[in-house]
Design an enzyme around this catalytic site. Structure first.
Site, PDB file in Angstrom:
ATOM      1  N   ASP A   1       0.753  -1.378   0.050  1.00  0.00           N
ATOM      2  CA  ASP A   1      -0.079  -0.586  -0.052  1.00  0.00           C
ATOM      3  C   ASP A   1       0.471   1.190  -0.055  1.00  0.00           C
ATOM      4  O   ASP A   1       1.186   1.940   0.633  1.00  0.00           O
ATOM      5  CB  ASP A   1      -1.228   0.031   1.410  1.00  0.00           C
TER       6      ASP A   1
ATOM      7  N   LYS B   1       0.231   3.704  -2.314  1.00  0.00           N
ATOM      8  CA  LYS B   1      -0.715   4.997  -2.891  1.00  0.00           C
ATOM      9  C   LYS B   1      -0.138   5.499  -3.988  1.00  0.00           C
ATOM     10  O   LYS B   1       0.173   6.700  -4.112  1.00  0.00           O
ATOM     11  CB  LYS B   1      -1.354   5.614  -1.668  1.00  0.00           C
TER      12      LYS B   1
ATOM     13  N   ARG C   1      -5.355  -0.112  12.857  1.00  0.00           N
ATOM     14  CA  ARG C   1      -4.853  -0.366  15.025  1.00  0.00           C
ATOM     15  C   ARG C   1      -5.825  -0.892  15.699  1.00  0.00           C
ATOM     16  O   ARG C   1      -5.316  -1.218  16.659  1.00  0.00           O
ATOM     17  CB  ARG C   1      -5.018   1.546  15.531  1.00  0.00           C
TER      18      ARG C   1
HETATM   19  O1  C5P Z   1      -5.212   1.606  12.043  1.00  0.00           O
HETATM   20  P1  C5P Z   1      -6.272   1.845  11.318  1.00  0.00           P
HETATM   21  O2  C5P Z   1      -7.301   0.569  10.735  1.00  0.00           O
HETATM   22  O3  C5P Z   1      -7.222   3.742  10.934  1.00  0.00           O
HETATM   23  O4  C5P Z   1      -5.481   1.653   9.268  1.00  0.00           O
HETATM   24  C1  C5P Z   1      -6.585   1.801   8.074  1.00  0.00           C
HETATM   25  C2  C5P Z   1      -5.007   1.463   6.856  1.00  0.00           C
HETATM   26  O5  C5P Z   1      -5.639   1.776   6.155  1.00  0.00           O
HETATM   27  C3  C5P Z   1      -3.992   2.238   7.333  1.00  0.00           C
HETATM   28  O6  C5P Z   1      -2.966   1.832   6.868  1.00  0.00           O
HETATM   29  C4  C5P Z   1      -4.035   3.422   5.641  1.00  0.00           C
HETATM   30  O7  C5P Z   1      -2.886   3.908   5.312  1.00  0.00           O
HETATM   31  C5  C5P Z   1      -4.919   2.349   5.238  1.00  0.00           C
HETATM   32  N1  C5P Z   1      -5.770   2.639   4.112  1.00  0.00           N
HETATM   33  C6  C5P Z   1      -7.136   3.862   4.572  1.00  0.00           C
HETATM   34  N2  C5P Z   1      -8.170   4.313   3.910  1.00  0.00           N
HETATM   35  C7  C5P Z   1      -7.269   4.791   2.409  1.00  0.00           C
HETATM   36  C8  C5P Z   1      -7.236   3.888   1.841  1.00  0.00           C
HETATM   37  C9  C5P Z   1      -5.487   2.970   2.630  1.00  0.00           C
HETATM   38  O8  C5P Z   1      -6.677   4.490   5.781  1.00  0.00           O
HETATM   39  N3  C5P Z   1      -8.097   5.220   1.732  1.00  0.00           N
END
Ligand code: C5P
Length: 233
Positions: free
Chosen positions: A59, A61, A214
């Site tokens: 990931d 991006k 998290r």
């Molecule tokens: O900790 P949490 O559950 O919020 O993590 C969400 C993960 O998904 C992170 O690794 C973040 O980089 C990724 N992500 C996101 N939103 C997006 C794409 C990826 O939160 N649109």
């Protein structure tokens, strides 16, 4: 991939990632390596997970000019990742370059192409965040707009909030994969996520995979937290 949970390894070093992988490895569908871990550890982290025959979601991006993204996607395919992300806001030509690089590089290596996922609008953003960068379109319409552009570019999957699945499922070909971060149980802290649902709600709406960070890696007992999530599905 049978298990829909993709555990985000948003941790700072190899040792921490490795202990999480040992703890929950058999119980998730894939591990997601993001900017922090890849910048700190590099391809070694991917090799380590692939040796366990677990899928890797890289990931990073990508969001750059088409030529740069094309070459970055080719490099990712050579690292043997099964999913990777690009930003849909990089535009049609950039997305086409990414998808064709994935297809062509995989074909040259005689393997299946990874799923190139177009990130629609980050789940940490709401309407006022869009407004502040000059996008006045209603957020759900902006998500639809960039995903339609991604479809035109040939993308086979997208990252969106679970809140946007319903309208998307009405327009997407049924085989299109939807990956949703922004997953929270009722007791979890939202932190920077704004457009969220629970794991059960997201799956019921038709998500294919749930990215969870998290609520698992920052829990006092990650395996227990994961088991609680799995029990709701
Ligand atoms: O900790 P949490 O559950 O919020 O993590 C969400 C993960 O998904 C992170 O690794 C973040 O980089 C990724 N992500 C996101 N939103 C997006 C794409 C990826 O939160 N649109």
């Amino acid at each position: 991939m049978q298990n829909p949970i993709i555990a985000a390894l948003d941790v700072p070093h190899f040792e921490k990632a490795n202990s999480l992988i040992n703890d929950i490895g058999g119980q998730v569908g894939a591990f997601k390596i993001g900017m922090e871990l890849f910048t700190a550890v590099g391809p070694r982290m991917i090799h380590d997970i692939r040796q366990r025959e677990t899928p890797v979601f890289l990931d990073l991006k990508f969001h750059d000019i088409p030529n740069t993204v094309r070459k970055a996607v080719s490099a990712a395919v050579r690292l043997d990742v099964q999913m990777l992300t690009i930003h849909t806001h990089g535009g049609l030509e950039m997305m086409k370059a990414a998808e064709s690089a994935a297809q062509e590089t995989a074909a040259s290596l005689d393997k299946a192409p990874p799923l190139v996922l177009g990130v629609s609008v980050l789940t940490s953003m709401d309407q006022s965040d869009l407004q502040s960068i000059g996008i006045t379109t209603a957020l759900p319409d902006q998500v639809l707009r960039v995903i339609e552009l991604g479809l035109q570019a040939g993308l086979r999957g997208f990252v969106c909030s679970p809140l946007e699945i319903d309208p998307l499922r009405r327009i997407l070909p049924p085989e299109t994969k939807l990956v949703t971060p922004g997953i929270r149980m009722a007791t979890d802290a939202l932190a920077d996520q704004k457009r969220i649902l629970s794991p059960q709600q997201a799956m019921a709406k038709g998500a294919d995979y749930l990215v969870i960070g998290r609520p698992i890696y920052a829990a006092p007992a990650p395996r227990e937290a994961l088991n609680q999530i799995l029990a709701t599905l």
